[in-house]
Design a protein around this motif. Structure first.
Motif, PDB file in Angstrom:
ATOM      1  N   MET A   6      15.676 -16.100  -2.617  1.00 43.05           N
ATOM      2  CA  MET A   6      16.655 -15.734  -1.754  1.00 43.05           C
ATOM      3  C   MET A   6      16.003 -14.236  -1.350  1.00 43.05           C
ATOM      4  O   MET A   6      15.837 -13.415  -1.991  1.00 43.05           O
ATOM      5  N   PRO A   7      16.361 -13.776  -0.070  1.00 43.83           N
ATOM      6  CA  PRO A   7      15.938 -12.229   0.284  1.00 43.83           C
ATOM      7  C   PRO A   7      16.996 -11.402  -0.397  1.00 43.83           C
ATOM      8  O   PRO A   7      18.244 -11.826  -0.573  1.00 43.83           O
ATOM      9  N   GLU A   8      16.746 -10.023  -0.846  1.00 45.61           N
ATOM     10  CA  GLU A   8      17.615  -9.491  -1.343  1.00 45.61           C
ATOM     11  C   GLU A   8      18.973  -9.058  -0.576  1.00 45.61           C
ATOM     12  O   GLU A   8      19.989  -9.211  -1.100  1.00 45.61           O
ATOM     13  N   SER A   9      18.838  -8.955   0.745  1.00 43.63           N
ATOM     14  CA  SER A   9      20.068  -8.725   1.414  1.00 43.63           C
ATOM     15  C   SER A   9      21.139  -9.889   1.351  1.00 43.63           C
ATOM     16  O   SER A   9      22.325  -9.570   1.218  1.00 43.63           O
ATOM     17  N   GLU A  10      20.351 -11.090   1.269  1.00 44.33           N
ATOM     18  CA  GLU A  10      21.271 -12.415   1.300  1.00 44.33           C
ATOM     19  C   GLU A  10      22.008 -12.376  -0.464  1.00 44.33           C
ATOM     20  O   GLU A  10      23.143 -12.863  -0.410  1.00 44.33           O
ATOM     21  N   LYS A  11      21.454 -11.965  -1.303  1.00 46.87           N
ATOM     22  CA  LYS A  11      21.760 -12.040  -2.514  1.00 46.87           C
ATOM     23  C   LYS A  11      22.842 -10.976  -2.618  1.00 46.87           C
ATOM     24  O   LYS A  11      24.104 -11.214  -3.237  1.00 46.87           O
ATOM     25  N   ARG A  12      22.682  -9.910  -1.976  1.00 49.37           N
ATOM     26  CA  ARG A  12      23.987  -8.809  -1.990  1.00 49.37           C
ATOM     27  C   ARG A  12      25.018  -9.072  -1.349  1.00 49.37           C
ATOM     28  O   ARG A  12      26.183  -9.139  -1.764  1.00 49.37           O
ATOM     29  N   LEU A  13      24.627  -9.931  -0.212  1.00 51.42           N
ATOM     30  CA  LEU A  13      25.965 -10.586   0.393  1.00 51.42           C
ATOM     31  C   LEU A  13      26.687 -11.507  -0.405  1.00 51.42           C
ATOM     32  O   LEU A  13      27.954 -11.461  -0.225  1.00 51.42           O
ATOM     33  N   ARG A  14      25.862 -12.376  -1.158  1.00 53.44           N
ATOM     34  CA  ARG A  14      26.676 -13.413  -2.013  1.00 53.44           C
ATOM     35  C   ARG A  14      27.462 -12.713  -3.194  1.00 53.44           C
ATOM     36  O   ARG A  14      28.548 -13.252  -3.445  1.00 53.44           O
ATOM     37  N   THR A  42       0.847  -1.319  -0.008  1.00 52.14           N
ATOM     38  CA  THR A  42      -0.138  -0.062   0.015  1.00 52.14           C
ATOM     39  C   THR A  42       0.643   1.147   0.102  1.00 52.14           C
ATOM     40  O   THR A  42       0.498   2.391  -0.494  1.00 52.14           O
ATOM     41  N   SER A  43       1.993   1.266   0.542  1.00 51.50           N
ATOM     42  CA  SER A  43       2.818   2.305   0.725  1.00 51.50           C
ATOM     43  C   SER A  43       4.501   2.244   0.417  1.00 51.50           C
ATOM     44  O   SER A  43       5.222   2.716   1.083  1.00 51.50           O
ATOM     45  N   SER A  44       4.457   1.254  -0.312  1.00 53.17           N
ATOM     46  CA  SER A  44       6.133   0.938  -0.800  1.00 53.17           C
ATOM     47  C   SER A  44       6.147   0.509  -2.276  1.00 53.17           C
ATOM     48  O   SER A  44       5.032   0.315  -2.752  1.00 53.17           O
ATOM     49  N   SER A  45       7.324   0.295  -2.631  1.00 45.74           N
ATOM     50  CA  SER A  45       7.373  -0.135  -4.047  1.00 45.74           C
ATOM     51  C   SER A  45       6.991  -1.814  -4.027  1.00 45.74           C
ATOM     52  O   SER A  45       6.967  -2.408  -5.325  1.00 45.74           O
ATOM     53  N   GLY A  46       7.057  -2.561  -3.024  1.00 46.89           N
ATOM     54  CA  GLY A  46       6.355  -3.913  -3.104  1.00 46.89           C
ATOM     55  C   GLY A  46       7.646  -4.784  -3.251  1.00 46.89           C
ATOM     56  O   GLY A  46       7.249  -6.053  -3.198  1.00 46.89           O
ATOM     57  N   SER A  47       8.802  -4.385  -3.480  1.00 48.54           N
ATOM     58  CA  SER A  47       9.973  -5.177  -3.444  1.00 48.54           C
ATOM     59  C   SER A  47      10.033  -5.968  -2.050  1.00 48.54           C
ATOM     60  O   SER A  47       9.813  -5.350  -1.070  1.00 48.54           O
ATOM     61  N   LEU A  48      10.748  -7.065  -1.978  1.00 43.70           N
ATOM     62  CA  LEU A  48      10.906  -7.811  -0.779  1.00 43.70           C
ATOM     63  C   LEU A  48      12.216  -7.588  -0.167  1.00 43.70           C
ATOM     64  O   LEU A  48      12.980  -8.467  -0.142  1.00 43.70           O
ATOM     65  N   THR A  49      12.522  -6.372   0.159  1.00 43.38           N
ATOM     66  CA  THR A  49      13.461  -5.936   0.944  1.00 43.38           C
ATOM     67  C   THR A  49      13.083  -5.311   2.170  1.00 43.38           C
ATOM     68  O   THR A  49      12.025  -4.897   2.562  1.00 43.38           O
ATOM     69  N   VAL A  50      14.100  -5.267   3.139  1.00 42.47           N
ATOM     70  CA  VAL A  50      14.044  -4.470   4.363  1.00 42.47           C
ATOM     71  C   VAL A  50      13.560  -3.215   4.345  1.00 42.47           C
ATOM     72  O   VAL A  50      12.489  -2.599   5.087  1.00 42.47           O
ATOM     73  N   LYS A 108      32.667 -11.375  -5.233  1.00 39.23           N
ATOM     74  CA  LYS A 108      33.647 -10.094  -5.310  1.00 39.23           C
ATOM     75  C   LYS A 108      34.969 -10.316  -4.495  1.00 39.23           C
ATOM     76  O   LYS A 108      35.939 -10.077  -5.116  1.00 39.23           O
ATOM     77  N   LEU A 109      34.643 -10.150  -3.397  1.00 40.19           N
ATOM     78  CA  LEU A 109      35.884 -10.383  -2.543  1.00 40.19           C
ATOM     79  C   LEU A 109      36.620 -11.574  -2.709  1.00 40.19           C
ATOM     80  O   LEU A 109      37.798 -11.441  -2.575  1.00 40.19           O
ATOM     81  N   ARG A 110      36.080 -12.739  -2.836  1.00 42.71           N
ATOM     82  CA  ARG A 110      36.940 -13.831  -3.374  1.00 42.71           C
ATOM     83  C   ARG A 110      37.579 -13.508  -4.442  1.00 42.71           C
ATOM     84  O   ARG A 110      38.952 -14.125  -4.519  1.00 42.71           O
ATOM     85  N   GLU A 111      37.153 -12.817  -5.716  1.00 44.68           N
ATOM     86  CA  GLU A 111      37.840 -12.910  -6.874  1.00 44.68           C
ATOM     87  C   GLU A 111      39.064 -11.893  -6.465  1.00 44.68           C
ATOM     88  O   GLU A 111      40.071 -12.053  -6.939  1.00 44.68           O
ATOM     89  N   SER A 112      38.709 -10.785  -5.745  1.00 48.71           N
ATOM     90  CA  SER A 112      39.864  -9.893  -5.456  1.00 48.71           C
ATOM     91  C   SER A 112      40.749 -10.341  -4.514  1.00 48.71           C
ATOM     92  O   SER A 112      42.033 -10.232  -4.886  1.00 48.71           O
TER      93      SER A 112
END
Length: 142
Positions: A72-80, A28-36, A85-89
């Motif tokens: 998968m929650p968006e926060s978990e996708k971001r962490l993955r 009703t008052s957000s973008s509807g994405s499944l994020t915090v 990236k960190l592993r590659e670095s």
């Protein structure tokens, strides 16, 4: 129930209702994405409230995302993504470190070889200089 407890309980009810709306796909008052962030906007609470006061509801939201949407929650996708990236670095940094060590070893080896060559040259030069200064002893005649 004191006013603080009542406000806390009302905030939890708003968050729970917002979780239900987001997972049902009827925000009703957000973008509807499944994020915090969307959950905070939907529940009309500050995002930090979900991290500090209502961490259990945030975890419930993430768990329901996993179970009900098989996502998968968006926060978990971001962490993955960040983890990849960190592993590659780290892999690149280790390769660079190995190359730098190899180069240092080669430089040290070359310096040792050049030092030995220089010592040999100096020794040969001194020997050559001394050859002209040597006066053989004559044996006395009997």
């Amino acid at each position: 129930m004191n006013p603080d407890q009542a406000a806390h309980a009302a905030e939890r009810e708003r968050i729970t209702a917002a979780i239900d709306r987001l997972l049902a796909g009827s925000p009703t008052s957000s973008s509807g994405s499944l994020t915090v962030e969307a959950l905070a906007a939907e529940a009309a609470v500050h995002r930090m409230a979900l991290y500090k006061r209502h961490g259990d509801l945030r975890e419930l939201f993430n768990e329901r995302i996993r179970q009900e949407t098989l996502q998968m929650p968006e926060s978990e996708k971001r962490l993955r993504r960040d983890n990849a990236k960190l592993r590659e670095s780290l892999k690149e940094a280790r390769a660079g470190e190995a190359e730098a060590r190899w180069l240092a070893d080669q430089t040290a080896l070359a310096a040792a070889v050049l030092t030995l060559k220089l010592k040999e040259m100096i020794s040969a030069e001194r020997k050559q200089e001394n050859e002209g200064n040597v006066i053989p002893f004559e044996r006395p005649k009997p």
